[in-house]
Scaffold this motif. Structure first.
Motif, PDB file in Angstrom:
ATOM      1  N   ARG A 152       0.846  -1.193   0.000  1.00 55.29           N
ATOM      2  CA  ARG A 152       0.000   0.000   0.000  1.00 55.29           C
ATOM      3  C   ARG A 152       0.883   1.245   0.000  1.00 55.29           C
ATOM      4  N   PRO A 154       1.381   5.364   1.310  1.00 57.30           N
ATOM      5  CA  PRO A 154       1.035   6.187   2.471  1.00 57.30           C
ATOM      6  C   PRO A 154      -0.321   6.854   2.271  1.00 57.30           C
ATOM      7  N   GLY A 155      -1.145   6.838   3.316  1.00 60.46           N
ATOM      8  CA  GLY A 155      -2.471   7.444   3.231  1.00 60.46           C
ATOM      9  C   GLY A 155      -3.563   6.498   2.784  1.00 60.46           C
ATOM     10  N   GLU A 156      -3.192   5.322   2.242  1.00 60.67           N
ATOM     11  CA  GLU A 156      -4.204   4.351   1.819  1.00 60.67           C
ATOM     12  C   GLU A 156      -4.672   3.515   3.017  1.00 60.67           C
ATOM     13  N   ASP A 157      -5.711   2.684   2.796  1.00 59.23           N
ATOM     14  CA  ASP A 157      -6.269   1.847   3.854  1.00 59.23           C
ATOM     15  C   ASP A 157      -5.842   0.398   3.685  1.00 59.23           C
ATOM     16  N   ARG A 193      -8.238   5.195  13.768  1.00 62.49           N
ATOM     17  CA  ARG A 193      -7.612   4.562  12.607  1.00 62.49           C
ATOM     18  C   ARG A 193      -8.020   3.113  12.427  1.00 62.49           C
ATOM     19  N   ARG A 206      -6.925   2.666   8.719  1.00 59.02           N
ATOM     20  CA  ARG A 206      -7.007   3.808   7.822  1.00 59.02           C
ATOM     21  C   ARG A 206      -5.723   4.642   7.828  1.00 59.02           C
ATOM     22  N   LYS A 207      -5.506   5.329   6.689  1.00 54.04           N
ATOM     23  CA  LYS A 207      -4.416   6.288   6.524  1.00 54.04           C
ATOM     24  C   LYS A 207      -3.068   5.710   6.968  1.00 54.04           C
ATOM     25  N   LYS A 209       0.767   4.679   7.424  1.00 55.90           N
ATOM     26  CA  LYS A 209       2.035   5.396   7.496  1.00 55.90           C
ATOM     27  C   LYS A 209       3.172   4.398   7.299  1.00 55.90           C
ATOM     28  N   ASP A 212       3.661   1.664   9.772  1.00 58.73           N
ATOM     29  CA  ASP A 212       2.709   0.553   9.800  1.00 58.73           C
ATOM     30  C   ASP A 212       3.231  -0.656   9.028  1.00 58.73           C
TER      31      ASP A 212
END
Length: 279
Positions: A152, A154-157, A193, A206-207, A209, A212
């Motif tokens: 993924r 950055p900012g995606e779920d 989140r 969510r969102k 970084k 993560d």
């Protein structure tokens, strides 16, 4: 002569014993069938009593039993049914098909702990009003967890499938660490989140970084892995971005042709002017 006769009968007995053993061991009912499934799916353990019993089975209500080496899993005698505690609400034998010979055991929402050997039996009438339990089939069930790699930006779920209501915990291991931390428990409320889908066994982070990035494990009540997800959080390739920019700036075929035609006309005019001047 008597000695020869005696040896002859001993030979015949051994021969029949060995042949009988070979026939029995080659029987489909003595073979251990194998069934594989993944956590949360449905597993069907095959069983057909008519091939084994023929006319010995009762014509009315059928009495079927499934068991592991340790305990009985499921038993059905007509309308009476019994399930082991750990299989409550998850096991069944299709009643509408049982009379025609299908005694297969259906295990819904299978778990890692369901892995093992299962044996089916039919209970039939014996001599002097006694009941006889006849072995039908042996099945080995293997249940595996889910594994995946996801990427993924950055900012995606990230959507984590829990697969089963028996999933109670999600743990996380950072890519640069050997320690596991608890990320979610079933009794937890939704956070800013991390949110549990109200109607399905899914968890959304969510969102994302860069911190993560790492390994996520979904665990059941026994601490066994339901699923393992390796997550990579990366920016889009700079090369890809540059390529997209160049594509936008690159002239179209029509534009190139137009510029080429204009240049050709200009060259012809300049050449004509020079020739006239010389004349």
């Amino acid at each position: 002569m008597k000695g020869v006769t005696k040896r002859h009968w001993v030979f015949v007995f051994l021969h029949c014993f060995l042949v009988g053993g070979l026939v029995d061991s080659s029987s489909p009912f003595s073979r251990l069938l194998s069934v594989t499934s993944k956590v949360g799916n449905r597993a069907v353990l095959p069983c057909s009593w008519k091939q084994r019993l023929g006319e010995l089975a009762p014509s009315a209500a059928c009495h079927v039993q499934w068991a592991t080496p340790a305990d009985t899993v499921f038993e059905m005698d007509g309308v009476d049914k019994w399930e082991a505690e750990e299989f409550q609400g998850r096991v069944e034998v299709p009643e509408e098909k049982l009379g025609s010979g299908n005694c297969s055991l259906i295990i819904n929402d299978v778990q890692i702990g369901d892995t093992g050997r299962y044996e089916s039996f039919m209970v039939v009438d014996g001599e002097r009003a006694t009941k006889t339990k006849v072995f039908i089939q042996s099945v080995k069930l293997s249940v595996f967890d889910h594994k995946s790699f996801q990427s993924r930006g950055p900012g995606e779920d990230l959507v984590l499938d829990l697969y089963t209501r028996h999933s109670v915990r999600v743990v996380f291991q950072d890519r640069d660490s050997s320690e596991w931390s608890v990320l979610w428990m079933r009794e937890d409320e939704d956070g800013e989140r991390l949110q549990k889908h109200p109607a399905s066994e899914r968890l959304t982070m969510r969102k994302l970084k860069s911190s993560d990035e790492g390994t996520y494990k979904v665990l059941d009540e026994r601490g066994l892995a339901v699923s393992t997800v390796q997550l990579s959080v990366e920016e889009k390739s700079t090369t890809l971005k540059l390529h997209q920019v160049l594509e936008k700036q690159a002239p179209t075929d029509d534009a190139v042709k137009s510029r080429g035609s204009a240049l050709l006309v200009f060259s012809v005019l300049v050449t004509s002017f020079q020739i006239n001047h010389l004349l």
